[in-house]
Write an enzyme that holds these catalytic residues in place. Sequence first.
Site, PDB file in Angstrom:
ATOM      1  CD  GLU A   1      -1.928   1.967   2.165  1.00 39.54           C
ATOM      2  OE1 GLU A   1      -1.353   3.003   1.760  1.00 39.54           O
ATOM      3  OE2 GLU A   1      -2.364   1.812   3.306  1.00 39.54           O
TER       4      GLU A   1
ATOM      5  CB  CYS B   1      -2.867   5.707   3.709  1.00 35.38           C
ATOM      6  SG  CYS B   1      -1.833   4.819   4.866  1.00 35.38           S
TER       7      CYS B   1
END
Lengths: 525, 525
Positions: free
Chosen positions: A265, A302
């Site tokens: 990720e 994120c």
Amino acid sequence: MNLTGEMLIGQQAVKGSRDPIQAINPATNERLEPSYPGGTQTEVDRACELAWSAFDSYRETSLEDRAKFLETIADEIEAIGDDLIERAVAESGLPQARIQGERGRTCGQLRLFAKTVRAGEWLDVRVDPALPDRQPMPRVDLRQRHIALGPVVVFGASNFPLAFSVAGGDTASALAAGCPVIVKAHGAHPGTSELVGRAIQAAVKQCGLPEGVFSLMYGSGREVGTALVTDPRVKAAGFTGSRSGGLALWQAAQSRPEPIPFYAEMSSINPVFPLPAALKARGKEMGKAFVGSLNMGAGQFCTNPGLVIALKGPELDAFVAAASAAVQGSAAQTMLTPGIFEAYENGVGALAGSGKAKEVARGQKGEGPNQCQTGLFVTSAQDFLSDEALQGEVFGATSLVVECADAAELERVAEHLEGQLTATLQMDDADLEAARALLPILERKAGRVMVNGWPTGVEVCDAMVHGGPFPATSDSRTTSVGTAAIFRFLRPVCYQDLPDALLPAAVKHANPLKLRRLVDGKREA
Amino acid sequence: MNLTGEMLIGQQAVKGSRDPIQAINPATNERLEPSYPGGTQTEVDRACELAWSAFDSYRETSLEDRAKFLETIADEIEAIGDDLIERAVAESGLPQARIQGERGRTCGQLRLFAKTVRAGEWLDVRVDPALPDRQPMPRVDLRQRHIALGPVVVFGASNFPLAFSVAGGDTASALAAGCPVIVKAHGAHPGTSELVGRAIQAAVKQCGLPEGVFSLMYGSGREVGTALVTDPRVKAAGFTGSRSGGLALWQAAQSRPEPIPFYAEMSSINPVFPLPAALKARGKEMGKAFVGSLNMGAGQFCTNPGLVIALKGPELDAFVAAASAAVQGSAAQTMLTPGIFEAYENGVGALAGSGKAKEVARGQKGEGPNQCQTGLFVTSAQDFLSDEALQGEVFGATSLVVECADAAELERVAEHLEGQLTATLQMDDADLEAARALLPILERKAGRVMVNGWPTGVEVCDAMVHGGPFPATSDSRTTSVGTAAIFRFLRPVCYQDLPDALLPAAVKHANPLKLRRLVDGKREA
């Protein structure tokens, strides 16, 4: 707080012999004791050997035993008490309340996976019973279940020292799937990592599991990380971090003689689309709320909203004015590490110096070290479309507003986006048609599409997708948050005509686990 | 039979301009008309553009419409009638009955996927409703469904000119998932490919779907194949073929700026383990049955039993003697292409010349061209363990018996195996403990484990796994046969707080598709 600076290889504590990592309190630049010497190939070998030898036994633990293990880890983490909070705050510069919340999330996540393990749907049991009289050919008895992939390497992330680190979502979902886990601790919070690692180590012992179910190593990504990812006994890896770091390890995983799934990720700027009616009705509140999301965790989420895409005009100007005011009022916040702060400064500097993005507001300057100033920039759709660099993630509390001439240009900008974790629509009823036109694009671009919220804040639940097309992640077919994350570490196996005595419990004829199987095309009640 | 030698780009028929491919009847070495000039970047562009523009609309067809489309393809294939059988026989050298059976399998597979589409479980709908009063933080409304990845490229395989080719499992599962498909036809059966391609093209038209849902191209893997796999509008690919061909295209898919899933089914030698009691009780029948499986389709099944692993001794000798007799009585069979025949001859020659494998029997020599002689070789476990080349797939009806000194050595040989599609135990009741010891190893090595059957013959159903660890496939988390193959072409998307009017049908509040959703952790009845 009893920190020893040792790696945890199975039930042993082992001092490394490579250059030590030492945590730095980013709020003071003070070095925190102890130091953590890095591991070598010797400890990599040992951890992989233990994980491998634990695998066949651990993957066949009963659903109840495995669930209990996950719950025991949560109990052990809570039992560390304030030492954990104190150390994580010191190592991350994050506020105490945030770390306390993150501990709750981490333990809740482990307990949610325990529930998922018990329910057993992840086994995806399918049965096509024998049809000995079928014409022209009889059918054999076929039964499918999912089994664990093998030992998994987890790379702790810097920005969630608990929830995306040693006992974070990757570890929880891999253990839930039946995979032993070897964690490569993030260099920014080795002490937090040791505390949590010792909690898992204690849970392994308490549950009577083979010691190789868990190991924790320190060291450089280049040396220890690559050695772990390329060890033939490792069968998958999970990573949260930078695009360059993720791609380097992903490449190593793909270049093995036997390539393995590498779930990275990496990079997302999480576009927000304030649509015309919403912008008109509440542009000012929206601008303020947007900056609230932008500043969460010093912009180090994120899912930080790094991009706003909207139609140029007085409504957008009002939004930008309100956002600018909020940015100017934003207090400086300590970033996670001196390195991340430096990268943020460089990123903001590059944006300012690009000649294509105009700085419209900066936040307050801090007095301590490593404190970021929030930033807001504006650019035109034309410049955005012509310069890929404007899509680069600036990790931290800076966002870029893209002004579009009309709806067609706005759609072009949307189509031009790289893959994202999230995409957000701010809309009112009158925006429904515009939203409908954008939705197919956003579904293709992002793992999560939301309306009238802000992307920061990721619920841990069954329906969550924390994932998305490249480069948000390396594998859009998966999520790293929520219970569906377990599927990353599983593969299907079909059993043909096995005697019942040889069949695993999940696929035995009498269905002892009481699973809702798919039998002959029909789902059992 | 009206074959034109044209590619099918959407609803158009287009003559290529590159070196033509021409099918060869392997039974006669006669060239078959017409010739099929290869495509260029121009047609790749056009097919990808059409597929891309069809994607958003095709992926949102109703479950019923999509199921009907799959059924219409099956109807259209059947409507071709004997022309299809005749051409496929001529192009493959396979017997008529086999091709007729394969047509039944292909159409049955399309209809099974129609059923799967209608049932909708593949949408994996998960709902976590809003909890506005939750403390300390409210929960937003979160809904997850699976959506199609995007346009998919399918590489037809040589060995099943219908079931693993233009309308084979990859195409059926990709279309079922909602992905437009571009097929790169296999050079060995372009006429069969055109006939089936025109059937799909007709079904697209009949169902009123956008033309880009399907295209068919001819040309080299290196030029057209690579161009298709690296086109940014293509989001996944399926391949069945050789290890070298699969890996080259896999590498191209991974080297794109945006890497994509590349599902390659490549290489498997499908070990068979006759266990001691079974060997003693029925070694002779077993030897004969084994050769029956070995000879299926001239040994050109992905699941051909190319390896037998057992304890050395008189029982194994009896098995080998019976197998040798059956091999010696095996009639020569025409292989699929002159190239495959040549590779088979070279593979057998290399085995014979390795100095490590002893030839114990060869089948009858044929009189026509491209006819293979069945082969049986024996080696020691020690040689097998020390020479990786003995694990190489010899595509065709040749198998290698590995003699093991004891159970420990047999387990070492099992552990030494590369990933496989299948692993087979031949066992009697008294072998249960030995089977139990092997099962965990075989589960790790293979996608399908079977008892007292033979690996050739792959049922198309829910529980099938036609997959396995590398190099059997490039992605052990999937299957290319059976309804679970649909998951290869899907990814999850989460919808947060969308107004019901904007939500896709699958996740609307009223559940209009009547799916069994996972709501708040509970599966609906």
